[in-house]
Design a protein around this motif. Structure first.
Motif, short mmCIF file in Angstrom:
data_model
loop_
_atom_site.label_atom_id
_atom_site.label_comp_id
_atom_site.label_asym_id
_atom_site.label_seq_id
_atom_site.Cartn_x
_atom_site.Cartn_y
_atom_site.Cartn_z
N ILE A 56 0.86 -1.14 -0.08
CA ILE A 56 -0.11 0.09 -0.07
C ILE A 56 1.10 1.27 -0.03
N ALA B 32 -9.81 8.83 5.58
CA ALA B 32 -8.06 8.61 4.96
C ALA B 32 -7.89 9.07 3.56
N GLY C 231 -2.72 7.32 12.78
CA GLY C 231 -2.00 6.77 11.28
C GLY C 231 -2.95 5.53 10.80
N VAL D 282 -5.27 11.39 12.13
CA VAL D 282 -3.79 11.54 11.94
C VAL D 282 -2.93 11.11 12.94
N VAL E 92 -10.03 1.86 10.50
CA VAL E 92 -9.86 3.31 9.67
C VAL E 92 -11.07 3.79 9.02
N GLY F 144 -4.49 -6.54 5.66
CA GLY F 144 -3.86 -6.31 6.97
C GLY F 144 -3.07 -5.33 7.10
N GLU F 145 -3.04 -4.39 5.72
CA GLU F 145 -1.82 -3.35 5.63
C GLU F 145 -2.51 -2.08 6.50
N ILE F 146 -3.93 -1.94 6.37
CA ILE F 146 -4.56 -0.64 7.17
C ILE F 146 -5.58 -1.41 8.29
N ALA F 147 -5.49 -0.64 9.32
CA ALA F 147 -6.32 -1.14 10.36
C ALA F 147 -7.65 -1.21 9.81
N VAL G 160 1.00 9.61 6.90
CA VAL G 160 -0.64 9.15 7.05
C VAL G 160 -0.42 7.79 7.43
N LEU G 161 0.26 7.00 6.88
CA LEU G 161 0.42 5.79 7.26
C LEU G 161 0.76 5.32 8.73
N ALA G 162 2.01 6.16 9.27
CA ALA G 162 2.65 5.86 10.44
C ALA G 162 1.98 6.49 11.62
N GLY G 163 1.17 7.75 11.31
CA GLY G 163 0.56 8.52 12.19
C GLY G 163 1.54 9.27 13.03
#
Lengths: 202, 202
Positions: free
Chosen positions: A87, A162, B196, B193, A157, A151-154, A193-196
């Motif tokens: 992703i 997003a 993430g 944000v 969300v 499983g790459e994004i919670a 954005v991915l890590a926060g």
């Protein structure tokens, strides 16, 4: 290619006219602005009769939204975003392409003309959301949904939020010229954005 | 209050004129648009002479940016964002206030007039970044820096990117009317944000 120049099939001729009309609408709005854009001028530029346009679209706004949608999807109604299973890489690819598009001089003026008109006209804004913003957002959400399944994004969300976190920063920098709109910025937006912002406990 | 109506101190009189000028500029741009905004009209509305305005500002754009800056900072040059030690709560407070401001009818038209003019005028955009965007962004970054020192935000986060992730989604929804601009959206932006998109291993 089975058709000949002298006798294209009707569907091919229609498609050629449709593309000429959308191209003309896109060029003209950048040249004269939305207020002075007319079906007459689009027809003249595209080399078709006005009735051809009215048969397919109810208004100049409708033509124009289809012109932008065709550009965003390369004219393919069933376009999807790249899905390599990574992703981060796929989003960087898409956000870099968005940067390229926004900084392309051919794209810049038509898009500013459309966006500022939408900003001042609530009825046009409703059309914009329905015909252009929602379909493009849906393509982006499809890719995020696939990442959720992988499983790459919670799973909890909100994908509408997003999508806006990813693309609104590019839009704002472009619109207000408030910072460099570069591939590096696109990459930084995706990574952040991915890590926060919170520290990770690893 | 030590001054009397008949004999205010010079500094108070200046401050009263300054506020009247900024208020007039802000009102007028919403009424007539940026192109038709003039120093003459601002002076007439504020009840001051043109020379008073020219003494303090080089152009109508400069007056207008100060008007927006005064609004954003409540007229206080040394405004800071709330710092309760809870970055999530403080950001929600600030983003909700931004939503309130953007959806306030008094604010809406002047801000659209300024933003669409900035979108079409690169020279005005440069002034906008220098006089309005950068000072406001700096206030926001100060609060994020404090959160980094407190360990609430990762030390390697690029704070310019972080500020844009937080505020650009509000700007875009407001500008293009592309979704509900609500306190709930503000809260969702802050939460997403901070956390993430990646799943957390907890």
């Amino acid at each position: 290619m089975t058709s000949t120049p002298s006798g294209p099939r009707p569907s091919r001729r229609s498609e050629t006219s449709r593309r000429a009309i959308l191209g003309a609408a896109f060029e003209l709005v950048g040249e004269v602005g939305y207020a002075k854009l007319s079906i007459e001028a689009i027809a003249a530029r595209a080399g078709v009769g006005k009735q051809t346009i009215y048969r397919w679209w109810p208004s100049k706004g409708a033509v124009l939204f289809d012109a932008f949608l065709a550009l965003a999807t390369d004219g393919q109604a069933d376009t999807t975003l790249p899905d390599t299973g990574d992703i981060a890489a796929d989003l960087k690819h898409v956000l870099r392409a968005t940067v390229d598009e926004l900084t392309d001089p051919r794209f810049d003026l038509p898009t500013r003309a459309l966006n500022t008109e939408v900003a001042h006209d609530p009825a046009l804004a409703a059309d914009y959301v329905e015909r252009l913003d929602r379909p493009i957002k849906e393509l982006k959400k499809q890719r995020l949904r696939s990442a959720q399944r992988a499983g790459e994004i919670a799973s909890d969300v909100d994908l509408d939020v997003a999508v806006e976190l990813l693309f609104a920063p590019l839009f704002q920098r472009w619109m207000l010229r408030s910072g460099p709109l570069t591939p590096e910025f696109a990459d930084a937006v995706v990574a952040t954005v991915l890590a926060g912002l919170r520290p990770r406990q690893n």
